[in-house]
Motif scaffolding. Structure first.
Motif, PDB file in Angstrom:
ATOM      1  N   UNK A  53     -27.769 -27.450  33.333  1.00  7.41           N
ATOM      2  CA  UNK A  53     -27.206 -27.619  32.028  1.00  7.41           C
ATOM      3  C   UNK A  53     -26.483 -26.595  31.420  1.00  7.41           C
ATOM      4  N   UNK A  54     -25.688 -26.793  30.442  1.00 13.14           N
ATOM      5  CA  UNK A  54     -24.781 -25.967  29.985  1.00 13.14           C
ATOM      6  C   UNK A  54     -25.325 -25.091  28.867  1.00 13.14           C
ATOM      7  N   UNK A  55     -25.054 -23.797  29.046  1.00 13.30           N
ATOM      8  CA  UNK A  55     -25.790 -22.639  28.130  1.00 13.30           C
ATOM      9  C   UNK A  55     -24.615 -21.855  27.531  1.00 13.30           C
ATOM     10  N   UNK A  56     -24.669 -21.238  26.396  1.00 13.17           N
ATOM     11  CA  UNK A  56     -23.925 -20.254  25.715  1.00 13.17           C
ATOM     12  C   UNK A  56     -24.650 -19.177  25.629  1.00 13.17           C
ATOM     13  N   UNK A  57     -24.017 -17.947  25.086  1.00 13.05           N
ATOM     14  CA  UNK A  57     -24.715 -16.623  25.036  1.00 13.05           C
ATOM     15  C   UNK A  57     -23.900 -16.248  23.578  1.00 13.05           C
ATOM     16  N   UNK A  58     -24.850 -16.088  22.820  1.00 12.29           N
ATOM     17  CA  UNK A  58     -24.511 -15.932  21.279  1.00 12.29           C
ATOM     18  C   UNK A  58     -24.895 -14.420  20.789  1.00 12.29           C
ATOM     19  N   UNK A  59     -24.036 -13.821  20.082  1.00 16.49           N
ATOM     20  CA  UNK A  59     -24.488 -12.669  19.684  1.00 16.49           C
ATOM     21  C   UNK A  59     -25.847 -12.507  18.654  1.00 16.49           C
ATOM     22  N   UNK A  60     -26.139 -11.204  18.384  1.00 13.77           N
ATOM     23  CA  UNK A  60     -27.487 -10.965  17.753  1.00 13.77           C
ATOM     24  C   UNK A  60     -27.069 -10.933  16.243  1.00 13.77           C
ATOM     25  N   UNK A  61     -27.783 -11.519  15.475  1.00 11.47           N
ATOM     26  CA  UNK A  61     -27.375 -11.610  13.895  1.00 11.47           C
ATOM     27  C   UNK A  61     -27.787 -10.499  13.114  1.00 11.47           C
ATOM     28  N   UNK A  62     -27.466 -10.344  12.001  1.00 13.54           N
ATOM     29  CA  UNK A  62     -27.589  -9.215  11.325  1.00 13.54           C
ATOM     30  C   UNK A  62     -28.647  -9.491   9.859  1.00 13.54           C
ATOM     31  N   UNK A  63     -29.481  -8.544   9.495  1.00 14.99           N
ATOM     32  CA  UNK A  63     -30.410  -8.702   8.500  1.00 14.99           C
ATOM     33  C   UNK A  63     -29.754  -8.174   7.228  1.00 14.99           C
ATOM     34  N   UNK A  64     -28.766  -7.423   7.557  1.00 15.50           N
ATOM     35  CA  UNK A  64     -28.097  -6.778   6.267  1.00 15.50           C
ATOM     36  C   UNK A  64     -26.477  -6.949   5.964  1.00 15.50           C
ATOM     37  N   UNK A  65     -26.075  -8.123   6.417  1.00 17.19           N
ATOM     38  CA  UNK A  65     -24.900  -8.714   5.913  1.00 17.19           C
ATOM     39  C   UNK A  65     -23.705  -8.016   6.838  1.00 17.19           C
TER      40      UNK A  65
END
Lengths: 426, 303
Positions: A276-288
């Motif tokens: 199945x298809x996957x994507x690779x997403x960046x890491x979110x931030x806690x501080x904007x």
């Protein structure tokens, strides 16, 4: 007695020294990874074809990082001639076990010069390894989220939507090192300056100087609170029994919407026939801050020649290092590890897979890498790294959280105490 | 004649000394080379900051021992080790005795049933620990699958990773794998009790409880000594079980002294400090074992 003594002495003498013959021993962490095995076999064949009469012999480190193996071999004076160093380069160099590489080696293949350690460079720059979040595209499409969420709050909101649709939002096991991943992401992406040359000392250096502490840093506290929320709402009971293998099986089996795992996971899609298809997403931030990928190969962490290689063996060990950048070998490396090429003069630039979902994922990785960029986090340089056991420490803190500890001050104290204790091992 | 006798005696002593050297020398040399010398070297390393990466450790005096005095993780490991050891000693000393007495009374399928109890001991500790890891997995472990099949879902637990249950999980593993061995020692001891004593007790009208308390238990005391010392060693040396199953987790909850030494030496690269912890543990164990043996020997009876 005399015979016994001779036998014992003979046996002990046999423990040290080189492997003899026209053999160059090379370490590699293959374990059960078929992509890694294919890379080694391609490398070996290329070297042996170019160096008739010589053999390249595998020393498989399995899933370990080699530290125990290397220390044992240093004690017996029997390090293989070419070894993977990871974050152990400075330890190996301090003990006088590595042969410095000339700048001409890097120039030959167009490799960016790694940060020197005490004025010398020791390792091949294998490729660029990034860490981000793998997602099951169909599940995220189903809740209408097609772009990476920017913050942890947005991720959690999406996780709740996934749960409402009956999906398991996250695969996370608490038993092994992979338990550390969410905390590692939170600390690595937000605690450190994104520009290494900002002029300010890194958090690591300030921690070592006693200027900051886990216990008093508001970002670390926020990271732990974020982990409380993550575990309380999205991690199943029983996660403490599971490790990396269970995480992988769940995610590849289509039973989880997200997996906080390094880009190397893509190298396993083809061997495991993940369809199945996957994507690779960046890491979110806690501080904007904007989301970002974490680059974990900024420090020199490739292969190095050891002082076991002398005379003709040193020349052949260098030939092994050069064969690594043969286009076919380098492509096999990039495929197996799912890394991005850093050797400008070598045609292989990125992984190329025959398996459509793997190729889709690597294209998405490349696209998002260009769009969001990377931070080095705490992977700055060999003299600017947390203690090597820091990942294990973060995993133990996450285990505590999975097991129900909510005393944040206690967890922060553990981080401080163990950091200082581990520093004494360096 | 007198000098001849004297010469004969000294010659005999010489021959005796030569024979002792030939018979004991190899064993002493091997023991000295592979046990005593490394122990002495271990103490020497405990006075250094050796990391294992270099061949030249720096001498730091008693700094490691001073650090040990305020090392909370060390004391946590000691507490957990003692907790496990207490359970293990009581279990292997008394439960295996009770089991041996019961097995001794068996008249049918004696060999088969004794063999079933002994079988887990034949397995390597690593195999046993792996088996328990599979059994105890929350989602797919046989224990929880069985509970769910019996509609007892509420009893299904994360046996290895729940901090309230993990200590008992480790204990169960040790108890299961060692019970056969300790029971066999008692069974062997029970075979040495003369039949006349049982006969006399029967004639005097003694019941099973009296036979146990007046005959079997006093006669088993030498094995109580042996088993309790062996159980103590088993408990203090808990290590492979931890490495294979919980790896010290959750967090640091199931750190034993052995695992802590490994953690220091191989995960934190603090071999000098790990040697200091080992040396202190060794000294404490020698003291405890000496007291234990002295106390138990006083209570033994002989025929």
């Amino acid at each position: 007695m005399a015979v016994l003594g001779l036998v014992l002495l003979g046996g002990l003498a046999g423990c040290g020294g080189d492997s003899g013959g026209n053999v160059i021993r090379v370490t590699r962490n293959i374990g059960g990874r078929e992509g890694f095995r294919h890379h080694f076999e391609t490398w070996k064949a290329t070297f042996e074809q170019a160096n008739p009469g010589w053999t390249m012999e595998l020393t498989d480190l399995g899933n370990a990082d080699g530290a125990q193996f290397y220390k044992t071999r240093i004690a017996t004076g029997d390090l293989p001639e070419v070894i993977m160093t990871w974050q152990l380069t400075n330890f190996l160099a301090d003990g006088g076990n590595l042969v410095p590489l000339p700048d001409s080696y890097y120039e030959q293949f167009g490799i960016p010069l790694p940060t020197p350690y005490e004025g010398k460079r020791y390792t091949s720059q294998a490729g660029m390894q990034i860490q981000g979040i793998a997602v099951n595209k169909a599940m995220w499409d189903d809740i209408g989220v097609t772009e990476p969420p920017e913050s942890w709050e947005e991720w959690f909101a999406a996780f709740h939507k996934l749960q409402e649709k009956g999906y398991k939002p996250l695969v996370l096991g608490g038993r092994e090192w992979s338990a550390a991943q969410p905390l590692f992401y939170a600390l690595s992406s937000d605690l450190y300056d994104r520009t290494v040359d900002s002029g300010q000392a890194s958090w690591t250096k300030r921690r070592d100087a006693g200027e900051v502490r886990f216990a008093t840093d508001p970002i670390v506290r926020q990271a732990i609170e974020t982990m409380f929320y993550l575990v309380d709402h999205f991690v199943d009971k029983g996660a403490g029994s599971d490790g990396y293998n269970e995480e992988q099986r769940d995610f590849y089996g289509g039973k989880g919407a997200a997996w906080f795992m390094g880009c190397w996971m893509a190298g396993d899609l083809e061997p495991n026939r993940v369809g199945f298809d996957m994507e690779y997403w960046p890491v979110p931030s806690m501080i904007g801050r904007p989301p970002v990928f974490i680059c974990t190969s900024a420090m020199p962490n490739g292969w190095a020649v050891t002082t076991s290689a002398t005379g003709e063996k040193l020349d052949k060990a260098m030939a092994v290092m050069e064969a690594f950048y043969d286009p076919g070998v380098y492509q096999a490396f990039l495929n197996g590890e799912c890394q991005f090429g850093e050797a400008a003069k070598v045609p292989a630039k990125a992984p190329q897979y025959d398996w459509a979902p793997a190729q889709h994922l690597i294209e998405n990785m490349s696209e998002n890498l260009a769009a969001y960029g990377t931070t080095r986090g705490f992977h700055i340089a060999l003299d600017d790294m947390p203690p090597p056991s820091f990942h294990d420490l973060m995993a133990r803190v996450m285990q505590e959280i999975v097991a129900g500890t909510r005393d944040i001050d206690r967890l922060l104290q553990i981080l401080d105490d163990e950091w200082e204790s581990a520093r004494k091992g360096m | 004649m007198r000098s001849g006798l004297k010469g004969g005696a000294s010659g005999g002593r010489l021959r005796g000394a030569t024979a002792s050297l030939i018979l004991c020398g190899p064993a002493v040399a091997l023991y000295g080379g592979f046990i005593v010398l490394p122990a002495l070297l271990g103490f020497a390393y405990s006075l250094t900051d050796w990391t294992g990466w270099t061949g030249t450790p720096d001498f730091i005096g008693l700094a490691n021992f001073r650090e040990l005095c305020s090392d909370t993780l060390f004391f946590k490991s000691v507490r957990f080790t003692l907790f496990e050891t207490a359970m293990i000693v009581v279990f292997f000393t008394f439960f295996s005795m009770a089991l041996a007495v019961l097995l001794d009374k068996l008249r049918v399928w004696k060999g088969l049933i004794r063999g079933l109890f002994f079988y887990p001991y034949v397995l390597s500790i690593i195999v046993s620990a792996l088996l328990f890891t599979y059994l105890a997995n929350y989602r797919e472990g046989a224990v929880n699958l069985l509970l769910r099949a019996l509609h007892l879902d509420m009893l299904a637990q994360d046996w290895m990773a729940d901090r309230a249950l993990a200590p008992y999980f480790i204990f169960t593993l040790v108890a299961w794998s060692g019970l056969g061995f300790f029971t066999t020692l008692y069974l062997a001891n029970l075979q040495t009790i003369p039949g006349e004593l049982y006969e006399a007790a029967r004639i005097d009208g003694a019941g099973p409880l009296s036979v146990f308390s007046r005959i079997q238990f006093p006669m088993l005391l030498p094995t109580v000594t042996t088993n309790s010392v062996l159980a103590l060693i088993t408990g203090i040396n808990l290590f492979p079980q931890i490495v294979v199953t919980t790896q010290g987790g959750p967090g640091f909850d199931t750190f034993t002294i052995g695992y802590y030494i490994y953690h220091l030496g191989y995960q934190k690269d603090r071999l000098g400090y790990a040697a200091a912890v080992s040396f202190m543990t060794f000294a404490a164990l020698v003291a405890v074992a000496a007291v234990q043996v002295a106390v138990l020997r006083r209570r033994q009876v002989s025929l």
